[in-house]
Write an enzyme that holds these catalytic residues in place. Structure first.
Site, short mmCIF file in Angstrom:
data_model
loop_
_atom_site.label_atom_id
_atom_site.label_comp_id
_atom_site.label_asym_id
_atom_site.label_seq_id
_atom_site.Cartn_x
_atom_site.Cartn_y
_atom_site.Cartn_z
N CYS A 337 38.32 31.82 40.85
CA CYS A 337 39.14 32.29 39.74
C CYS A 337 39.27 31.24 38.92
O CYS A 337 39.37 29.97 38.86
CB CYS A 337 40.50 32.55 40.53
SG CYS A 337 40.26 33.82 41.86
C1 LIG Z 1 45.92 31.86 41.85
O1 LIG Z 1 45.26 31.08 41.23
C2 LIG Z 1 43.75 31.58 40.99
C3 LIG Z 1 43.25 30.38 40.60
O2 LIG Z 1 43.57 29.68 39.23
C4 LIG Z 1 43.94 32.60 39.76
O3 LIG Z 1 42.71 33.00 39.33
C5 LIG Z 1 44.87 33.62 40.42
O4 LIG Z 1 44.98 34.40 39.27
C6 LIG Z 1 46.10 33.03 40.70
N1 LIG Z 1 47.07 33.99 41.25
C7 LIG Z 1 48.23 34.56 40.49
C8 LIG Z 1 49.05 35.50 41.17
O5 LIG Z 1 48.24 34.32 39.52
#
Ligand SMILES: *[C@@H]1O[C@H](CO)[C@@H](O)[C@H](O)[C@H]1NC(C)=O
Ligand SMILES: *[C@@H]1O[C@H](CO)[C@@H](O)[C@H](O)[C@H]1NC(C)=O
Ligand SMILES: *[C@@H]1O[C@H](CO)[C@@H](O)[C@H](O)[C@H]1NC(C)=O
Ligand SMILES: *[C@@H]1O[C@H](CO)[C@@H](O)[C@H](O)[C@H]1NC(C)=O
Ligand SMILES: *[C@@H]1O[C@H](CO)[C@@H](O)[C@H](O)[C@H]1NC(C)=O
Ligand SMILES: *[C@@H]1O[C@H](CO)[C@@H](O)[C@H](O)[C@H]1NC(C)=O
Length: 591
Positions: A337
């Site tokens: 992500c």
């Molecule tokens: C958790 O971290 C990932 C990687 O940075 C990110 O893509 C994802 O959106 C995050 N989760 C939330 C709930 O923001």
């Protein structure tokens, strides 16, 4: 990642073990669903979650999600004989054509039916608030009766809920229907829910991507650290070791030194996965997957040099080859992500950074173990200098045991990171397993990414290749270059570019931030200014783009969360390549 492994492996195990005689109607409905990306994406979680025989909440959410899709609805209304989890669906009253149906599913069915919906709508608007107080007037009783007299509304006279965490259903059943059906006063048991909360899917697990833009999913407010104390400590990057991989060596030898150094850590990951995959008592799913994958490898379904490289790794560390290959394939579908490319104000420098995140465990409620996997993967994070003809060709980061790259940079040329889509093309990978794609030019994305760095020297070259490659699973490619404006998010399905967003497109954006939103929503969601990461970038301001600033954005919650493995900061123009292992201090989002 585990989520996809689980979805997929459950699918695989079932397809190996549970082949009965499905009805033609069910088989057709299943094929139709599989051929529709949205339906397929809704179905995959159901395949994984409805396999424990315990009516767990994840199965319920999955069923409701499938039912909200037209093709999914047809499938669930069939006799379900072709769905691996059909016994559980029946036990938990998740089959809409049976005599007793789960109340939330009944509500969806009613809402999809013109006649039922019009009666039920009147009942809800007239009677909801009274019923919440435990009162039901004669008029309301009459209105509900009119609803239950419709053919679809009949389900309300006798619907049920599951025993686990099913407040929305219980609220409907006891506090709304119950009061008006029985003419008795219900105890105010589930008082935690507002009666006007008519949503039926609980939690973000598999709601539509569109609903992730409403802020019900955040448990803590976003916390952008840009104005806070300095948290960027370059010396921490030294903790992630560098290895050399010499591409002039025979493929078998290339990764052996690194693999040997990580033997124990790789085995730890195997142990954790094997533990997770003990889904069906008495069936060693991990071993089956290993065997099935080894078989696929034998049939030549992984091309060289990658095949020989993986075989070389298995030679020096004592692990089953099939499971090692499985890992190499399934990082492919994981949730890598948040990637950012940002151009400095003088248009001279480009920064490119990413958080690697290994999705949450949704199927089994064992978050702690899901973090155990994240921790185990942190220990596998490595940087690699790839050499060819005695010269440094490019730099990349990966997880030891994998021969592809996740994030890489060719200094003074281009940089690339790849984010998986929220829902991978699971069925496509399943087809690959079954040999549908033997002798085609279909590529694994992570191998393809490495191939690009071995074969391209410019942003444009990389962009063209990304546009034309046939890949096994759709993905987002985030590409950066050395010339002003060279920065793109390229959204790919398995065959073509679906969408491309460039730096300075339209609204003069100096950065692009991409997470894992769904393809058909891309134009909207790449633009999603509500995203905390975007807000934090804006707060940093274009003037202040730097390693420190970008690191701070990627270390701000919720972009940083419990499943974040590491952060890579690159600048193709300045030659930076730094990997930081991340930790998310409490309170911290589980995912
Ligand atoms: C958790 O971290 C990932 C990687 O940075 C990110 O893509 C994802 O959106 C995050 N989760 C939330 C709930 O923001
Ligand atoms: C009501 O539900 C019970 C089990 O919960 C079932 O045995 C019965 O057939 C149902 N009755 C009707 C009229 O659907
Ligand atoms: C989202 O959260 C913010 C801040 O907590 C709040 O002001 C806003 O009303 C919320 N929006 C929705 C749609 O719930
Ligand atoms: C996997 O393959 C090995 C070697 O062929 C065999 O001994 C073992 O029983 C297989 N395991 C399963 C669960 O099929
Ligand atoms: C991929 O996207 C292109 C462009 O939107 C579309 O024409 C094509 O049908 C898609 N392919 C698949 C397999 O969905
Ligand atoms: C940008 O950086 C300068 C110098 O480090 C600092 O004084 C200023 O507060 C920063 N601006 C923002 C918005 O962070």
């Amino acid at each position: 990642m585990i989520r996809h492994i689980l979805i997929f492996s459950t699918f695989l195990v079932f397809s190996v073990f549970c082949q009965e005689n499905p009805s033609a109607a069910c088989t057709k409905a299943l094929t139709d669903c599989e051929n529709d990306l949205e339906c397929q994406n809704r179905l995959a979680p159901l395949m994984a979650a409805c396999s424990t025989g315990t009516c767990q909440p994840q199965c319920r959410s999955a069923v409701l999600n499938v039912y909200q899709n037209k093709l999914g609805r047809i499938l669930l209304r069939s006799d379900a004989s072709c769905i691996p989890g059909r016994d559980e669906l029946r036990t938990c009253n998740f089959l809409p054509s049976e005599s007793t149906v789960h109340c939330s599913l009944g509500k969806l069915a009613c809402e999809a039916d013109l006649q039922c919906n019009s009666k039920f709508g009147v009942f809800m608007s007239e009677c909801e608030s009274d019923a919440a107080r435990g009162a039901c007037s004669d008029k309301c009783r009459q209105l509900l009766k009119q609803t239950t007299e419709t053919s679809v509304g009949n389900v309300f006279s006798n619907c049920t809920c599951t025993t686990r965490d099913d407040q929305l259903c219980l609220n409907l059943k006891d506090n709304l229907l119950g009061v008006c059906l029985k003419n008795t006063f219900s105890s105010s048991g589930s008082a935690t829910l507002s009666p006007s909360d008519n949503s039926i899917t609980d939690g973000p697990a598999f709601s539509d991507p569109s609903s992730s833009s409403t802020n019900t999913t955040y448990h803590f407010p976003p916390n952008c650290l840009i104005d806070g104390p300095d948290i960027y400590d370059p010396s921490q990057a030294a903790k992630v070791p560098w290895f050399d991989v010499n591409l002039d060596l025979p493929p078998r030898q290339r990764f052996q030194q690194m693999a040997k150094a990580y033997e124990k850590e790789i085995k730890d990951v195997f142990d954790i996965l094997s533990y997770f995959l003990t889904i069906i008592p008495g069936v060693n799913a991990w071993e089956i997957i290993g065997n099935v994958t080894a078989n696929a490898l034998d049939k030549g379904m992984i091309m060289n040099p990658y095949k020989d490289e993986v075989l070389g790794i298995a030679e020096v560390i004592d692990v089953p080859i099939g499971n090692l290959v499985f890992l190499n394939i399934f990082y492919e579908m994981s949730r890598f992500c948040t990637s950012i490319v940002a151009q400095t104000e003088d248009n001279k420098d480009l920064y490119h950074a990413r958080n690697l995140d290994f999705g949450q465990l949704f199927v089994w409620d064992i978050d702690a173990q899901s973090w155990a996997l994240t921790d185990a993967l942190k220990k596998l994070s490595v940087n690699i200098n790839f050499y060819k003809n005695g010269k440094l060709l490019f730099k990349g980061s990966t997880l030891a045991g994998h021969v592809g790259v996740l994030t890489a940079m060719k200094p003074q040329k281009f940089s690339l990171s790849m984010n998986a889509k929220v829902q991978p093309d699971v069925f496509n990978v399943a087809k690959w397993y079954m040999g549908y794609y033997a002798n085609t030019d279909l590529q694994f994305v992570m191998y393809f990414e490495r191939w690009l760095f071995e074969n391209c020297d410019t942003f444009e070259c990389a962009r063209e290749k990304i546009a034309s490659v046939n890949i096994l699973s759709g993905a987002y490619f985030i590409l950066g270059g050395v010339n002003p404006g060279e920065g793109s998010v390229i959204v790919r399905n398995t065959t073509a570019i679906q969408f491309e967003r460039k730096l300075f497109d339209g609204d003069n954006d100096w950065f692009l931030l991409q997470t894992n939103y769904d393809p058909d929503k891309d134009p909207l969601f790449i633009d999603n200014r509500r995203d905390p990461g975007n807000a934090c970038m804006k707060k940093m301001t274009r003037k202040n783009i730097s390693r420190k600033g970008i690191y701070t954005v990627l270390s701000s919650k919720p972009t940083l969360n419990k499943t974040t493995v590491h952060t890579v900061i690159m600048s193709v123009t300045k030659g930076y390549f730094e990997t930081f292992i991340q930790n998310c201090p409490n309170p911290c989002w589980a995912f």
